[in-house]
Design a protein around this motif. Structure first.
Motif, PDB file in Angstrom:
ATOM      1  N   PRO A  18       0.808  -1.224   0.000  1.00 57.68           N
ATOM      2  CA  PRO A  18       0.000   0.000   0.000  1.00 57.68           C
ATOM      3  C   PRO A  18       0.839   1.272   0.000  1.00 57.68           C
ATOM      4  N   ASP A  19       2.126   1.200   0.357  1.00 57.45           N
ATOM      5  CA  ASP A  19       2.972   2.383   0.392  1.00 57.45           C
ATOM      6  C   ASP A  19       4.429   1.940   0.399  1.00 57.45           C
ATOM      7  N   THR A  20       5.319   2.931   0.252  1.00 58.15           N
ATOM      8  CA  THR A  20       6.749   2.642   0.185  1.00 58.15           C
ATOM      9  C   THR A  20       7.263   2.036   1.478  1.00 58.15           C
ATOM     10  N   ALA A  21       6.809   2.550   2.609  1.00 55.55           N
ATOM     11  CA  ALA A  21       7.278   2.022   3.893  1.00 55.55           C
ATOM     12  C   ALA A  21       6.922   0.550   4.047  1.00 55.55           C
ATOM     13  N   SER A  22       5.706   0.171   3.661  1.00 53.89           N
ATOM     14  CA  SER A  22       5.303  -1.234   3.737  1.00 53.89           C
ATOM     15  C   SER A  22       6.129  -2.084   2.788  1.00 53.89           C
ATOM     16  N   ARG A  23       6.416  -1.543   1.607  1.00 52.47           N
ATOM     17  CA  ARG A  23       7.226  -2.282   0.637  1.00 52.47           C
ATOM     18  C   ARG A  23       8.619  -2.564   1.200  1.00 52.47           C
ATOM     19  N   GLU A  24       9.224  -1.561   1.809  1.00 52.07           N
ATOM     20  CA  GLU A  24      10.565  -1.748   2.353  1.00 52.07           C
ATOM     21  C   GLU A  24      10.548  -2.683   3.558  1.00 52.07           C
ATOM     22  N   ALA A  25       9.564  -2.505   4.444  1.00 55.87           N
ATOM     23  CA  ALA A  25       9.476  -3.364   5.626  1.00 55.87           C
ATOM     24  C   ALA A  25       9.176  -4.802   5.226  1.00 55.87           C
ATOM     25  N   GLY A  26       8.297  -4.999   4.242  1.00 55.55           N
ATOM     26  CA  GLY A  26       8.023  -6.342   3.762  1.00 55.55           C
ATOM     27  C   GLY A  26       9.238  -6.990   3.140  1.00 55.55           C
ATOM     28  N   GLY A  27      10.046  -6.190   2.439  1.00 55.13           N
ATOM     29  CA  GLY A  27      11.266  -6.719   1.842  1.00 55.13           C
ATOM     30  C   GLY A  27      12.221  -7.277   2.879  1.00 55.13           C
ATOM     31  N   PRO A 198       1.931   7.132  -1.550  1.00 57.44           N
ATOM     32  CA  PRO A 198       3.359   6.897  -1.337  1.00 57.44           C
ATOM     33  C   PRO A 198       4.259   7.765  -2.208  1.00 57.44           C
ATOM     34  N   GLY A 199       3.771   8.171  -3.396  1.00 54.82           N
ATOM     35  CA  GLY A 199       4.584   9.045  -4.238  1.00 54.82           C
ATOM     36  C   GLY A 199       4.803  10.402  -3.601  1.00 54.82           C
ATOM     37  N   LEU A 200       3.763  10.950  -2.967  1.00 48.91           N
ATOM     38  CA  LEU A 200       3.909  12.213  -2.249  1.00 48.91           C
ATOM     39  C   LEU A 200       4.847  12.040  -1.058  1.00 48.91           C
ATOM     40  N   ALA A 201       4.724  10.919  -0.337  1.00 48.35           N
ATOM     41  CA  ALA A 201       5.579  10.679   0.825  1.00 48.35           C
ATOM     42  C   ALA A 201       7.049  10.615   0.417  1.00 48.35           C
ATOM     43  N   ALA A 202       7.340   9.942  -0.689  1.00 48.03           N
ATOM     44  CA  ALA A 202       8.732   9.836  -1.139  1.00 48.03           C
ATOM     45  C   ALA A 202       9.299  11.203  -1.499  1.00 48.03           C
ATOM     46  N   ARG A 203       8.502  12.035  -2.151  1.00 46.74           N
ATOM     47  CA  ARG A 203       8.996  13.359  -2.529  1.00 46.74           C
ATOM     48  C   ARG A 203       9.186  14.250  -1.299  1.00 46.74           C
ATOM     49  N   VAL A 204       8.336  14.094  -0.288  1.00 46.62           N
ATOM     50  CA  VAL A 204       8.524  14.863   0.944  1.00 46.62           C
ATOM     51  C   VAL A 204       9.837  14.476   1.609  1.00 46.62           C
ATOM     52  N   ARG A 205      10.138  13.185   1.644  1.00 49.96           N
ATOM     53  CA  ARG A 205      11.403  12.738   2.251  1.00 49.96           C
ATOM     54  C   ARG A 205      12.601  13.288   1.475  1.00 49.96           C
ATOM     55  N   GLU A 206      12.470  13.384   0.149  1.00 50.55           N
ATOM     56  CA  GLU A 206      13.547  13.972  -0.655  1.00 50.55           C
ATOM     57  C   GLU A 206      13.733  15.444  -0.299  1.00 50.55           C
ATOM     58  N   LEU A 207      12.639  16.149  -0.037  1.00 47.64           N
ATOM     59  CA  LEU A 207      12.744  17.546   0.403  1.00 47.64           C
ATOM     60  C   LEU A 207      13.514  17.638   1.701  1.00 47.64           C
ATOM     61  N   GLY A 208      13.234  16.717   2.638  1.00 44.28           N
ATOM     62  CA  GLY A 208      13.889  16.757   3.937  1.00 44.28           C
ATOM     63  C   GLY A 208      15.379  16.531   3.873  1.00 44.28           C
ATOM     64  N   LEU A 255      -0.364   5.547  -7.100  1.00 44.44           N
ATOM     65  CA  LEU A 255      -1.456   4.594  -7.254  1.00 44.44           C
ATOM     66  C   LEU A 255      -1.010   3.437  -8.143  1.00 44.44           C
ATOM     67  N   PRO A 256      -1.410   2.208  -7.810  1.00 39.73           N
ATOM     68  CA  PRO A 256      -0.968   1.058  -8.610  1.00 39.73           C
ATOM     69  C   PRO A 256      -1.550   1.100 -10.012  1.00 39.73           C
TER      70      PRO A 256
END
Length: 454
Positions: A18-27, A198-208, A255-256
């Motif tokens: 459902p999001d990047t964090a879940s993808r990484e944690a699942g990995g 998740p796309g917005l979340a990734a771009r926010v982290r890049e801003l940080g 979105l998928p």
């Protein structure tokens, strides 16, 4: 490792996240270490116990036999579906190394599966032509439509909140971004994850990651804020956009999407293949060129928990295969379909262009996708020459040049290109964007064999 005759891959599993964090944690949970009692049935169920922070392991079970899509049950408190444990279990199962053997389902898994399949059978009965309910097949599409609407509402709320946060940032001044540290950005990214964007979340982290990273960081931060604002506004007014641009916005939001373009059969020359990796996930990008269609396409695959991505193609050979494009205006990404023959040598190569035309091509592509980092380009008759502390690719027959991106200057591939040229013109394939040019492959003057620079 199959469902309805189709083999599951790490790509297919990670696409469910459902999001990047879940993808990484699942990995991280896709290896055998945290799991015990894992098993699978011939009816399409997978289960296992995953050790966590509590005294009892989490009970995870996935039903992959449902034609409408997998269903999940986990005893963890996560509100995401699928949770990281379900993703990790599916990755373990898809790995095919015997970690998930055939077995009899434990009582807790069997009870959930029996209840779920009993409900599904009752729904099918209610949908039969002899029942007074709606016609067969109408329930699942309607449920999918309602889920899509609920997610769209959450994304809209997240985009509106992000707009307000960007306005607050600019109102307070960019200097405040450096003083606030990572907390503000992480909290904002978490809000976007909750909004299923998740796309917005990734771009926010890049801003940080930008504040304090050089003398021009305020300029770069303002540029990225503008692009993020544009993406948010694009989502909020997506109904006014052309369909191609609207599809690009949906993709950038996270979105998928499926590769639903018509299959294109061609002899696809493998131009380049390279991996980028962190501790959790390896991403592989493969650039292809259709010798008949004259299209350039990008394959992306993932490997989780230290595994290499599944797709690997030999650079310099041509593959007789079908590709299907993902939606979005000007998007090069495609999915690899049926292969008709093993890779074979070919003398074909993509047509080259000048450095000035390469920059213009990137500018034209931004009209379809303003968030695009780069476009694939083949430069014809260029010479690598030093430029102060860096390098550039200069037209042998003109007076223009493209800088090589700083990240490529320390790679062996750049020095391989310099040696290959020896001061003479070469043809170079790579990615051209706002940071410069990344060389990925090259041909010496008059040669047909490609040299990988990755």
């Amino acid at each position: 490792m199959t469902q309805q005759g189709v083999r599951w891959t790490a790509d297919r599993v990670l696409a469910l996240a459902p999001d990047t964090a879940s993808r990484e944690a699942g990995g991280r949970l896709g290896a055998a270490g945290p799991w015990s009692g894992a098993g699978r049935s011939d009816e399409g169920a997978v289960w296992g116990l995953c050790g966590g922070s509590g005294s009892e392991p989490y009970r995870t079970v996935v039903d992959v036999a449902d034609p409408s899509g997998p269903a999940y049950r986990c005893s963890c408190p996560s509100r995401r579906s699928p949770c990281k444990h379900a993703l990790g279990l599916l990755l373990l199962w898809a790995g095919g190394d015997g970690a998930v053997p055939r077995a009899e389902a434990p009582e807790w898994a069997e009870r959930w599966l029996a209840g779920r399949r009993g409900s599904a059978e009752r729904e099918r009965t209610a949908d039969s032509p002899d029942s007074p309910g709606p016609p067969s097949g109408s329930a699942d599409p309607e449920a999918a439509r309602r889920r899509a609407e609920r997610r769209a509402e959450r994304v809209t709320a997240g985009a509106a909140e992000l707009e307000q946060r960007l306005a607050d940032l600019l109102r307070g001044g960019l200097a405040a971004a450096e003083r606030s540290g990572d907390g503000l950005w992480e909290e904002t990214a978490a809000r976007m994850v909750d909004a299923q964007a998740p796309g917005l979340a990734a771009r926010v982290r890049e801003l940080g990651a930008l504040p304090g990273t050089g003398p021009d960081w305020p300029v770069r931060l303002l540029e990225e804020c503008a692009l993020l604002h544009l993406l948010g506004r694009g989502w909020l007014h997506r109904e006014r956009l052309p369909e191609g641009l609207a599809a690009t916005v949906r993709s950038r939001i996270g979105l998928p999407a499926s590769a639903d373009g018509p299959p294109v059969r061609d002899r696809w020359l493998v131009l380049a293949q390279y991996d980028t990796a962190d501790a959790r996930l390896t991403t592989r990008r493969i650039w292809l060129y259709g010798t008949d269609s004259r299209r350039t396409a990008l394959l992306i695959s993932y490997g989780a928990a230290g595994r290499a991505p599944e797709i690997a193609l030999p650079v310099g050979l041509a593959l007789d295969a079908e590709l299907s494009a993902y939606p979005g205006a000007g998007q090069p990404r495609a999915a690899l379909g049926e292969r008709f023959a093993p890779p074979a040598p070919t003398a074909a190569r993509p047509p080259g262009t000048t450095t000035a035309r390469a920059v213009a091509r990137y500018g034209e592509a931004l009209c379809d996708d303003p968030w695009l980092d780069s476009v694939p380009v083949t430069l014809d008759r260029v010479v690598p020459v030093p430029d102060g502390d860096g390098w550039q690719l200069a037209d042998a027959d003109g007076d223009t040049a493209l800088p090589v991106v700083p990240s490529a200057r320390s790679r062996p591939g750049l020095w391989r290109l310099v040696a290959l040229s020896g001061g003479a013109p070469v043809t170079v394939f790579g990615e051209c964007g706002h940071r410069g040019f990344t060389p990925l492959a090259a041909w010496p003057e008059g040669a047909d064999e490609v040299v990988s620079l990755c």
